[in-house]
Design a protein around this motif. Structure first.
Motif, PDB file in Angstrom:
ATOM      1  N   LEU A 158       1.044   4.294  -2.966  1.00  0.00           N
ATOM      2  CA  LEU A 158       0.834   5.710  -2.689  1.00  0.00           C
ATOM      3  C   LEU A 158       2.084   6.523  -3.023  1.00  0.00           C
ATOM      4  O   LEU A 158       1.996   7.586  -3.646  1.00  0.00           O
ATOM      5  N   ASN A 175     -12.551   4.266   6.658  1.00  0.00           N
ATOM      6  CA  ASN A 175     -11.853   5.541   6.491  1.00  0.00           C
ATOM      7  C   ASN A 175     -12.607   6.671   7.176  1.00  0.00           C
ATOM      8  O   ASN A 175     -12.008   7.604   7.714  1.00  0.00           O
ATOM      9  N   TRP A 226       0.834  -1.198   0.000  1.00  0.00           N
ATOM     10  CA  TRP A 226       0.000   0.000   0.000  1.00  0.00           C
ATOM     11  C   TRP A 226       0.872   1.253   0.000  1.00  0.00           C
ATOM     12  O   TRP A 226       0.585   2.223  -0.704  1.00  0.00           O
ATOM     13  N   GLY A 227       1.936   1.243   0.793  1.00  0.00           N
ATOM     14  CA  GLY A 227       2.828   2.396   0.851  1.00  0.00           C
ATOM     15  C   GLY A 227       3.523   2.644  -0.475  1.00  0.00           C
ATOM     16  O   GLY A 227       3.677   3.793  -0.908  1.00  0.00           O
ATOM     17  N   THR A 262      -1.407  12.830   5.771  1.00  0.00           N
ATOM     18  CA  THR A 262      -2.598  12.157   6.290  1.00  0.00           C
ATOM     19  C   THR A 262      -2.426  10.646   6.315  1.00  0.00           C
ATOM     20  O   THR A 262      -3.034   9.955   7.137  1.00  0.00           O
ATOM     21  N   TYR A 263      -1.614  10.105   5.420  1.00  0.00           N
ATOM     22  CA  TYR A 263      -1.380   8.656   5.352  1.00  0.00           C
ATOM     23  C   TYR A 263      -0.912   8.107   6.699  1.00  0.00           C
ATOM     24  O   TYR A 263      -1.171   6.952   7.038  1.00  0.00           O
ATOM     25  N   ALA A 311      -5.513   7.764  -5.715  1.00  0.00           N
ATOM     26  CA  ALA A 311      -4.634   8.439  -4.756  1.00  0.00           C
ATOM     27  C   ALA A 311      -5.307   9.647  -4.126  1.00  0.00           C
ATOM     28  O   ALA A 311      -4.869  10.147  -3.086  1.00  0.00           O
ATOM     29  N   THR A 367      -1.863  14.608   1.388  1.00  0.00           N
ATOM     30  CA  THR A 367      -2.183  13.181   1.336  1.00  0.00           C
ATOM     31  C   THR A 367      -1.092  12.363   2.003  1.00  0.00           C
ATOM     32  O   THR A 367      -1.363  11.402   2.733  1.00  0.00           O
ATOM     33  N   TRP A 368       0.163  12.745   1.774  1.00  0.00           N
ATOM     34  CA  TRP A 368       1.295  12.042   2.384  1.00  0.00           C
ATOM     35  C   TRP A 368       1.275  12.182   3.895  1.00  0.00           C
ATOM     36  O   TRP A 368       1.509  11.221   4.631  1.00  0.00           O
TER      37      TRP A 368
END
Length: 476
Positions: A44, A380, A40-41, A242-243, A221, A239-240
């Motif tokens: 992204l 989520n 998953w990482g 918040t991941y 994404a 987004t990064w």
């Protein structure tokens, strides 16, 4: 520290302040290699890299995001070093001795869901390798069990069992696994990247990928705007950041074992801004080279490994990302619910038993595989409450208490953190208001602009924390 007459309903050996602290900078660094280097990482990281549009934009967007992550993780990490307590115990200071179970269970629910999802992803990488054999492919296509192919079920169960073995001896075994897996994954990733770049005959940053193809491949994404535009770069950074929403809460589950704040700072520095930039760069270059070689945007590493002619390279890729995904599962989705469930019933549930509960829930969910359906949106949504929770806890620890906390009182049923019968109403009011703006309004209404959802976690942190501060200071 030595506790004085802790209440049995709030204490057991696993929840007590850490006394054995052996995690140096290298072990902290490998918390992050384990957390980021997963299927998953990778997806992204590769997506965000390509959406930056150029190397300079990549350094600006991912670099800025990684620095913010470093600062936030240092805040909660330092709290763990100073107090020695895990996340659900630290949450008692702001939510109350029993009210802390609410944010702990929110974190546990999300972790159980993603425990199953990550286990499925890791086993899927093994399945992709095995079906290269005609016999295994036929078995995969003809034999069914529990709504999946029998091969998928077997691989899922094997990976599920391996994770239980990792934590069998507690947190020290987790550290040793990470110290081995982190460097091994990096070596394998570099080998794959070099192989594809040599085969492509070029070293590039994705500019040659047609924009319509790129946008279609990276649609999940959640980054709006034209690749490389200011709006897209801001969304990439957001987004990064918040991941890592879940780890902002429970990083103290690990930092409590750090030898010192200095070791924590060094481990975080190498593991976050430096490691994150390097990981995204390698993922992006590998994906770009794969596009040149195969003519497709392959954002999932198992898709790339399926293209390899070499069994050795295919096996290396599959095993690398299976091990990496086990790492993030142990770090993000096993340790946390283990402490969270133990916090609810400390008399009856130890760290190990709490972990077994989390793993058992993931196993029960497997036949339905909710992570492959719309249930992911529900989880989520629940997970978006982590923003306000983080804001409330950090405001309480740093602005209200100025980094000083009576650790012994965290284990006293009738002590300082009893508030209203063990529940701190002000914290829950702030949590509710923060949730309205972080998740409820952007998810269920069109009142807010479309871009709001990308930054929902930030609004949750800011609004939840600000409301909590006003309510606490207004009472003085």
């Amino acid at each position: 520290m030595q506790l004085t007459n802790p209440s049995p309903s709030l204490h057991n050996e696993d929840l007590a302040p850490a006394t054995e602290r052996k995690w140096g900078a290298f072990s902290i660094f490998n918390v992050w290699t384990s957390d980021v280097h997963s299927l998953w990482g990778y997806y992204l990281a590769a997506s965000l890299f390509l959406l930056c549009g150029s190397f300079l934009n990549f350094v600006i967007a991912i670099g800025a995001g990684s620095l913010v992550i470093f600062v936030l993780m240092s805040m909660v990490g330092n709290a763990g070093v100073r107090t020695g307590v895990p996340f659900p115990v630290l949450a008692r200071a702001s939510f109350g001795t029993f009210g802390a179970n609410a944010p702990a269970l929110v974190r546990a629910i999300v972790a159980c869901f993603w425990y199953g999802a990550q286990t499925s992803a890791a086993s899927g990488a093994i399945v992709a390798l095995l079906i290269r054999s005609p016999g295994m492919l036929e078995f995969h296509q003809t034999s069914q069990m529990l709504g999946h192919s029998t091969l998928e079920v077997i691989c899922f169960f094997v990976v599920w069992c391996l994770q239980l073995l990792i934590i069998q001896s507690g947190m020290e075994t987790v550290r040793k696994f990470q110290d081995w897996a982190g460097p091994a994954v990096w070596i394998a990733m570099l080998m794959l990247a070099i192989y594809l770049v040599i085969k492509a005959g070029t070293f590039s940053f994705g500019a040659e990928i047609p924009q319509d193809v790129l946008l279609k491949a990276t649609a999940d994404a959640g980054v709006p705007g034209v690749p490389g535009s200011p709006a897209a770069l801001a969304a990439v950074a957001a987004t990064w950041i918040t991941y890592f929403a879940a780890l902002y809460l429970n990083f103290c589950d690990f930092s409590r074992y750090a030898t010192s704040e200095s070791a924590l700072r060094k481990g975080n520095l190498w593991g976050l801004p430096i490691n994150l930039l390097a990981f995204c760069l390698v993922a992006g270059i590998t994906t770009t080279a794969a596009f040149t070689v195969y003519g497709e945007v392959l954002l999932h590493p198992e898709q790339i490994s399926a293209k390899f002619d070499s069994w050795f390279l295919a096996a290396l890729a599959a095993l690398t990302f299976a091990v990496a995904t086990l790492g993030i599962n142990v770090v993000a989705n096993f340790v946390s619910p283990a402490f969270d469930f133990a916090n609810v019933f400390p008399r009856h549930i130890s760290f190990k038993r709490g972990g077994y509960i989390a793993a058992g829930i993931a196993l029960i969910l497997y036949p339905w595989a909710p992570w492959e359906t719309g249930a992911a949106h529900f989880v989520n949504f629940i997970g978006s409450t982590m923003g306000p929770i983080f804001g409330i806890m950090m405001v309480d620890y740093y602005l209200i208490r100025h980094g000083k906390l009576d650790v012994n009182a965290l284990y006293q049923e009738n002590g300082e953190f009893r508030f209203e019968g063990g529940w701190h109403i002000k914290a829950f009011v702030a949590l509710a208001i923060g949730m309205v703006f972080s998740s409820i309004l952007p998810t269920f209404t069109t009142i807010l602009p479309a871009w709001w959802g990308t930054y929902g976690w930030f609004f949750g942190v800011g609004i939840g924390g600000a409301v909590y501060y006003v309510l606490r200071m207004g009472a003085k």
